[in-house]
Write a protein that holds these residues in place. Sequence first.
Motif, PDB file in Angstrom:
ATOM      1  N   THR A  49     -53.808 -50.747 -39.689  1.00  0.00           N
ATOM      2  CA  THR A  49     -52.838 -49.601 -40.005  1.00  0.00           C
ATOM      3  C   THR A  49     -51.617 -49.749 -38.983  1.00  0.00           C
ATOM      4  O   THR A  49     -50.827 -48.788 -38.968  1.00  0.00           O
ATOM      5  CB  THR A  49     -53.400 -48.056 -39.405  1.00  0.00           C
ATOM      6  N   THR A  50     -51.571 -50.794 -38.414  1.00  0.00           N
ATOM      7  CA  THR A  50     -50.045 -51.370 -37.707  1.00  0.00           C
ATOM      8  C   THR A  50     -49.681 -52.831 -38.468  1.00  0.00           C
ATOM      9  O   THR A  50     -50.129 -53.373 -39.399  1.00  0.00           O
ATOM     10  CB  THR A  50     -50.196 -51.472 -36.274  1.00  0.00           C
ATOM     11  N   ASN A  89     -57.167 -44.921 -47.061  1.00  0.00           N
ATOM     12  CA  ASN A  89     -56.105 -45.001 -45.996  1.00  0.00           C
ATOM     13  C   ASN A  89     -54.725 -45.581 -46.696  1.00  0.00           C
ATOM     14  O   ASN A  89     -54.702 -46.720 -47.008  1.00  0.00           O
ATOM     15  CB  ASN A  89     -56.528 -45.478 -45.084  1.00  0.00           C
ATOM     16  N   ALA A  91     -52.361 -46.405 -45.361  1.00  0.00           N
ATOM     17  CA  ALA A  91     -51.408 -47.387 -44.634  1.00  0.00           C
ATOM     18  C   ALA A  91     -52.028 -48.839 -44.396  1.00  0.00           C
ATOM     19  O   ALA A  91     -51.365 -49.589 -43.828  1.00  0.00           O
ATOM     20  CB  ALA A  91     -51.443 -46.572 -43.117  1.00  0.00           C
ATOM     21  N   LYS A 180     -46.285 -45.340 -41.308  1.00  0.00           N
ATOM     22  CA  LYS A 180     -46.193 -44.099 -41.867  1.00  0.00           C
ATOM     23  C   LYS A 180     -45.410 -44.351 -43.115  1.00  0.00           C
ATOM     24  O   LYS A 180     -44.305 -44.053 -43.346  1.00  0.00           O
ATOM     25  CB  LYS A 180     -45.390 -43.255 -41.129  1.00  0.00           C
ATOM     26  N   ASP A 182     -45.279 -42.961 -45.893  1.00  0.00           N
ATOM     27  CA  ASP A 182     -44.448 -41.866 -46.802  1.00  0.00           C
ATOM     28  C   ASP A 182     -43.041 -41.464 -46.040  1.00  0.00           C
ATOM     29  O   ASP A 182     -42.739 -40.663 -46.558  1.00  0.00           O
ATOM     30  CB  ASP A 182     -45.616 -40.760 -46.984  1.00  0.00           C
ATOM     31  N   ARG A 183     -43.186 -42.058 -44.641  1.00  0.00           N
ATOM     32  CA  ARG A 183     -41.693 -41.569 -44.087  1.00  0.00           C
ATOM     33  C   ARG A 183     -40.634 -42.685 -44.150  1.00  0.00           C
ATOM     34  O   ARG A 183     -39.488 -42.560 -44.097  1.00  0.00           O
ATOM     35  CB  ARG A 183     -42.232 -41.047 -42.868  1.00  0.00           C
ATOM     36  N   TYR A 184     -41.017 -44.038 -43.899  1.00  0.00           N
ATOM     37  CA  TYR A 184     -40.497 -44.995 -43.858  1.00  0.00           C
ATOM     38  C   TYR A 184     -40.306 -46.247 -44.594  1.00  0.00           C
ATOM     39  O   TYR A 184     -41.643 -46.547 -45.115  1.00  0.00           O
ATOM     40  CB  TYR A 184     -40.519 -45.584 -42.210  1.00  0.00           C
ATOM     41  N   ASP A 187     -42.398 -49.510 -43.542  1.00  0.00           N
ATOM     42  CA  ASP A 187     -43.496 -49.013 -43.407  1.00  0.00           C
ATOM     43  C   ASP A 187     -44.383 -49.103 -44.744  1.00  0.00           C
ATOM     44  O   ASP A 187     -45.670 -49.643 -44.987  1.00  0.00           O
ATOM     45  CB  ASP A 187     -43.912 -47.752 -42.631  1.00  0.00           C
ATOM     46  N   TYR A 188     -43.541 -48.533 -45.798  1.00  0.00           N
ATOM     47  CA  TYR A 188     -44.447 -48.236 -47.127  1.00  0.00           C
ATOM     48  C   TYR A 188     -44.468 -50.101 -47.572  1.00  0.00           C
ATOM     49  O   TYR A 188     -45.543 -50.247 -47.979  1.00  0.00           O
ATOM     50  CB  TYR A 188     -43.215 -47.852 -48.177  1.00  0.00           C
ATOM     51  N   SER A 191     -47.227 -51.545 -45.859  1.00  0.00           N
ATOM     52  CA  SER A 191     -48.491 -51.126 -46.323  1.00  0.00           C
ATOM     53  C   SER A 191     -49.176 -51.796 -47.571  1.00  0.00           C
ATOM     54  O   SER A 191     -50.189 -51.684 -47.988  1.00  0.00           O
ATOM     55  CB  SER A 191     -48.699 -49.354 -46.427  1.00  0.00           C
TER      56      SER A 191
END
Length: 612
Positions: A49-50, A89, A91, A180, A182-184, A187-188, A191
């Motif tokens: 998840t990172t 998940n 992420a 995250k 759904d926020r950045y 990150d999207y 993922s």
Amino acid sequence: MPTSRPTPHRRSASTGAVIAVALAAGLLAPAQSASAEGTGVRIHDIQGTTRISPLAGHQVKDVPGIVTAVKAFGPARGFWFQDPNPDDNPATSEGIFVFTGSTTPAVAAGDSVLVSGTVGEYYPGGQDAGLQSVTQLTKAAWTVQSSGNALPAAVKLRPSAVPARYAPDVHGSIEKLPLKPDRYALDYFESLEGMRVSVDNAPVVGPTNPHNELWVTADPRHDRTARGGTLYGSYRDPNSARVKVASLIPFKQRPFPVANVGDELTGTTAGPLDYDNFGGYTLQATELGTLADHKLARESTRKQKNDELAVATYNLENLSPKAPQAKFDRLAGALVHNLAAPDIVALEEVQDDDGATDDGVVDAGQTLKKLTDAIAAAGGPAYQWRQINPVNDQDGGQPGGNIRTAFLFNPARVSFTDTPGGDSTTPVRVLREGGKAKLSASPGRVQPADAAWKTSRKPLAGQFTFRGKDVFVVANHFNSKGGDQGLDSRIQPPARTSEVQRNQQARIVNTFVKQLLAVDKNANVIVAGDLNDYQFSSALKTLTSGGVLTDQVGRLPKKERYGYVYQGNSQVLDHILTSRHISRPDYDIVHINAEFADQASDHDPQVLRWKP
């Protein structure tokens, strides 16, 4: 999160938690293995998840998945495979790349495989470059369980799915932060690393380059330019939905599309999502949309009137006599026809007479003669030139090229005030003569010995006369952005270390203009060239401080504020700035290069017309 991710396969226990417990208990260590039959390691457990795999450095065994694509060329070959049964998940990515070095792997898309190998993090460009890492498997072995299986459905990149915010603003590394998506935007995309993604009817916002790559946007309505690109208008909004497209399809089977900005890849373009150091997140296409040519036309500006002075700037991109004659002819044709033969042209990236050969040659007479001869052959004026040779290997640019700024001028329309004394190391001074400003040397270099110009081009100042009025022009080529971290860096916000030197350079030029205006507040001063920075940058704020200069870019409609395209962002690097006494000028960025796959230079020229 509003994506088209496949329906998750839910489990009663989290395999990620099992791995975490095993790691904490010391049951899983480097050189040991985690078996799919034992701890049940799957791709999403490896991805975590990172940005950094929780299993980095460990061996895994019999990780299941479906091969989605094979990279069968270049030194970094391998294949992507993806778990058809994702977790719940958003992420955790369900895809991963298996690196096989220079060996083409004996697998095909649709193969169901069990893969064993070592989990690693690969940093494109090296870890010091500041970019994100790619989680991959190395030293891999695999068995093919079956072939011809359906590929996992591609995640559709849609405007509603890609967050507008680009990355967390942490003033440090983001690679260990929980994703995250759904926020950045970063990150999207992370993922989805290694997973099949797709874009439908994608507008081209970065033209095809020599490496057979182009940029599209998954958000066609966001910050579009007047000609179909994506405008880079602030550090806060780097246009999150840009994605680079490359191809895994053999060229003989499907040549890569030659696209300009404003064209479109119609239908579906799909493949695994990769990441590299030449553009960030990259859709490695196994399916390419059809190119819709929207017939983007090269612009031409109007001819100046008899009582208008036309001043242009043009970065010629490493021009030397070794360049093909076709490049000289295209540059000349553009100056004569697209730019309507400006009276004065500030040139950048004029190389010495033997180009990149590093043998002590610094003169550029042959380069400029070949250019002016081509202009005359294209029906243009008999331009003359003025320039100052740099000290060998002291002005940066391509090693051995000794790039410099230079002036062209049309002696039938404008006079150059030749004042001896200018050389590579002597600074030009502002003098007072009869209440008017005068240069101690014309042409002359502005503070060439100052440390701000180390390995960078020195500004060239020249004094001209048009219809009895003195005009001072300063030709510039500020230091490049080389060494800055990319927008998609793991350091957020990315470090822009090159700004320090450009700010110093801007301060020197600003001071020089102030010196001219201190002698004559009505002096006509034009600062032009490739400043290698944006209209909203600190360097431009420094250059215009005190209100002594107006950046003409800011007077254009927002959708027209660009003259360079980089990684799908239409942006400003070149500028023409004017002193207060130059009122109501007509300014035009002439789009003939940056948006096109076929370029004579990577910069668009620009021109200013004004009645003294």
